[in-house]
Design a protein around this motif. Structure first.
Motif, PDB file in Angstrom:
ATOM      1  N   LYS A 110       0.818  -1.217   0.000  1.00 46.01           N
ATOM      2  CA  LYS A 110       0.000   0.000   0.000  1.00 46.01           C
ATOM      3  C   LYS A 110       0.849   1.263   0.000  1.00 46.01           C
ATOM      4  O   LYS A 110       0.638   2.165  -0.786  1.00 46.01           O
ATOM      5  N   ARG A 111       1.813   1.320   0.945  1.00 50.09           N
ATOM      6  CA  ARG A 111       2.661   2.507   1.032  1.00 50.09           C
ATOM      7  C   ARG A 111       3.897   2.186   1.859  1.00 50.09           C
ATOM      8  O   ARG A 111       3.886   1.279   2.686  1.00 50.09           O
ATOM      9  N   GLN A 112       4.944   2.951   1.617  1.00 50.12           N
ATOM     10  CA  GLN A 112       6.172   2.761   2.376  1.00 50.12           C
ATOM     11  C   GLN A 112       6.085   3.531   3.681  1.00 50.12           C
ATOM     12  O   GLN A 112       5.633   4.668   3.723  1.00 50.12           O
ATOM     13  N   LEU A 113       6.510   2.864   4.757  1.00 51.51           N
ATOM     14  CA  LEU A 113       6.540   3.482   6.085  1.00 51.51           C
ATOM     15  C   LEU A 113       7.914   4.077   6.384  1.00 51.51           C
ATOM     16  O   LEU A 113       8.013   5.121   7.020  1.00 51.51           O
ATOM     17  N   GLY A 114       8.961   3.381   5.977  1.00 57.03           N
ATOM     18  CA  GLY A 114      10.330   3.812   6.252  1.00 57.03           C
ATOM     19  C   GLY A 114      11.295   2.709   5.867  1.00 57.03           C
ATOM     20  O   GLY A 114      10.973   1.843   5.057  1.00 57.03           O
ATOM     21  N   ASN A 115      12.462   2.737   6.481  1.00 56.69           N
ATOM     22  CA  ASN A 115      13.507   1.738   6.247  1.00 56.69           C
ATOM     23  C   ASN A 115      14.141   1.377   7.580  1.00 56.69           C
ATOM     24  O   ASN A 115      14.297   2.245   8.436  1.00 56.69           O
ATOM     25  N   LEU A 116      14.519   0.128   7.713  1.00 57.36           N
ATOM     26  CA  LEU A 116      15.262  -0.244   8.912  1.00 57.36           C
ATOM     27  C   LEU A 116      16.620   0.444   8.871  1.00 57.36           C
ATOM     28  O   LEU A 116      17.220   0.602   7.807  1.00 57.36           O
ATOM     29  N   SER A 117      17.086   0.835  10.047  1.00 62.43           N
ATOM     30  CA  SER A 117      18.436   1.385  10.147  1.00 62.43           C
ATOM     31  C   SER A 117      19.429   0.258   9.872  1.00 62.43           C
ATOM     32  O   SER A 117      19.080  -0.924   9.888  1.00 62.43           O
ATOM     33  N   GLU A 118      20.670   0.623   9.641  1.00 64.98           N
ATOM     34  CA  GLU A 118      21.702  -0.378   9.384  1.00 64.98           C
ATOM     35  C   GLU A 118      21.816  -1.352  10.556  1.00 64.98           C
ATOM     36  O   GLU A 118      21.936  -2.559  10.366  1.00 64.98           O
ATOM     37  N   ARG A 119      21.753  -0.830  11.783  1.00 68.89           N
ATOM     38  CA  ARG A 119      21.871  -1.733  12.941  1.00 68.89           C
ATOM     39  C   ARG A 119      20.657  -2.646  13.058  1.00 68.89           C
ATOM     40  O   ARG A 119      20.773  -3.789  13.493  1.00 68.89           O
ATOM     41  N   ASP A 120      19.471  -2.173  12.638  1.00 68.84           N
ATOM     42  CA  ASP A 120      18.291  -3.045  12.672  1.00 68.84           C
ATOM     43  C   ASP A 120      18.328  -4.092  11.556  1.00 68.84           C
ATOM     44  O   ASP A 120      17.903  -5.233  11.770  1.00 68.84           O
ATOM     45  N   VAL A 121      18.841  -3.744  10.387  1.00 72.73           N
ATOM     46  CA  VAL A 121      19.000  -4.745   9.317  1.00 72.73           C
ATOM     47  C   VAL A 121      19.955  -5.828   9.792  1.00 72.73           C
ATOM     48  O   VAL A 121      19.677  -7.025   9.675  1.00 72.73           O
ATOM     49  N   THR A 122      21.076  -5.417  10.371  1.00 72.83           N
ATOM     50  CA  THR A 122      22.049  -6.380  10.885  1.00 72.83           C
ATOM     51  C   THR A 122      21.430  -7.229  11.990  1.00 72.83           C
ATOM     52  O   THR A 122      21.567  -8.458  11.988  1.00 72.83           O
ATOM     53  N   GLY A 123      20.731  -6.598  12.926  1.00 79.59           N
ATOM     54  CA  GLY A 123      20.081  -7.336  14.010  1.00 79.59           C
ATOM     55  C   GLY A 123      19.037  -8.305  13.499  1.00 79.59           C
ATOM     56  O   GLY A 123      18.930  -9.439  13.994  1.00 79.59           O
ATOM     57  N   LEU A 124      18.260  -7.898  12.488  1.00 83.46           N
ATOM     58  CA  LEU A 124      17.246  -8.782  11.902  1.00 83.46           C
ATOM     59  C   LEU A 124      17.895  -9.981  11.229  1.00 83.46           C
ATOM     60  O   LEU A 124      17.430 -11.115  11.389  1.00 83.46           O
ATOM     61  N   LEU A 125      18.954  -9.754  10.484  1.00 81.05           N
ATOM     62  CA  LEU A 125      19.643 -10.872   9.824  1.00 81.05           C
ATOM     63  C   LEU A 125      20.204 -11.854  10.838  1.00 81.05           C
ATOM     64  O   LEU A 125      20.069 -13.070  10.684  1.00 81.05           O
ATOM     65  N   ILE A 126      20.814 -11.334  11.888  1.00 86.55           N
ATOM     66  CA  ILE A 126      21.365 -12.203  12.931  1.00 86.55           C
ATOM     67  C   ILE A 126      20.245 -12.987  13.608  1.00 86.55           C
ATOM     68  O   ILE A 126      20.341 -14.203  13.790  1.00 86.55           O
ATOM     69  N   LYS A 127      19.163 -12.299  13.979  1.00 86.01           N
ATOM     70  CA  LYS A 127      18.041 -12.976  14.635  1.00 86.01           C
ATOM     71  C   LYS A 127      17.427 -14.024  13.711  1.00 86.01           C
ATOM     72  O   LYS A 127      17.099 -15.133  14.148  1.00 86.01           O
ATOM     73  N   SER A 128      17.288 -13.712  12.426  1.00 86.79           N
ATOM     74  CA  SER A 128      16.731 -14.668  11.468  1.00 86.79           C
ATOM     75  C   SER A 128      17.573 -15.934  11.393  1.00 86.79           C
ATOM     76  O   SER A 128      17.040 -17.039  11.377  1.00 86.79           O
TER      77      SER A 128
END
Length: 150
Positions: A110-128
């Motif tokens: 529907k629409r873009q809300l934002g983007n994960l910060s670099e630390r959140d992208v890294t944290g998400l990849l690690i958690k995944s």
């Protein structure tokens, strides 16, 4: 489905797009998400974080929830640190369990809300990766128990 979560564009297939912009790991959107496949009429609009499977050139979504204190979300979720950058108004958890992962069609965004910060992208990849390892161990334990029961 490959669990490859990188953003490398070495694949020659045309990547999925939203409003003529290439979709990339860590982008946060509001999108229509089906509750159960193949019932396309049963779902709702919800925040998601996307990633593209490079091998299959498919788009997948990690659902985002504000229910951060459930045992399931504490164990299998990644708590977003930079909410304002991601475009989330409340404390939020990205649900990383494979049962939560959904294929998403660009037309359902529907629409873009934002983007994960670099630390959140890294944290998400690690958690995944941690969640995939945990799921694999649990599956091996189930298989072992099934073998013992035979």
């Amino acid at each position: 489905m490959s669990n490859e979560l990188n953003n490398n564009s070495s694949n020659t297939a045309t990547p999925p797009k939203f409003r003529d912009k290439e979709l990339e790991l860590g982008q946060c959107f509001l999108a229509y998400v089906n509750f159960r496949e193949p019932l396309e009429h049963q779902g709702k609009n919800r925040p998601i974080v996307i990633f593209r499977d490079m091998e299959e050139n498919k788009l997948y979504a990690f659902p985002v929830t504000s229910q951060i204190d459930t045992p399931f979300n504490k164990k299998y979720g990644y708590k977003v640190k930079d909410l304002d950058v991601a475009g989330f108004s409340k404390e939020s958890v990205i649900q990383c369990h494979s049962s939560n992962l959904k294929e998403i069609k660009p037309e359902n965004i529907k629409r873009q809300l934002g983007n994960l910060s670099e630390r959140d992208v890294t944290g998400l990849l690690i958690k995944s990766l941690q969640v995939r390892q945990l799921e694999k161990r649990q599956e091996m334990q189930r298989s072992y128990r099934n073998e013992l029961e035979r």
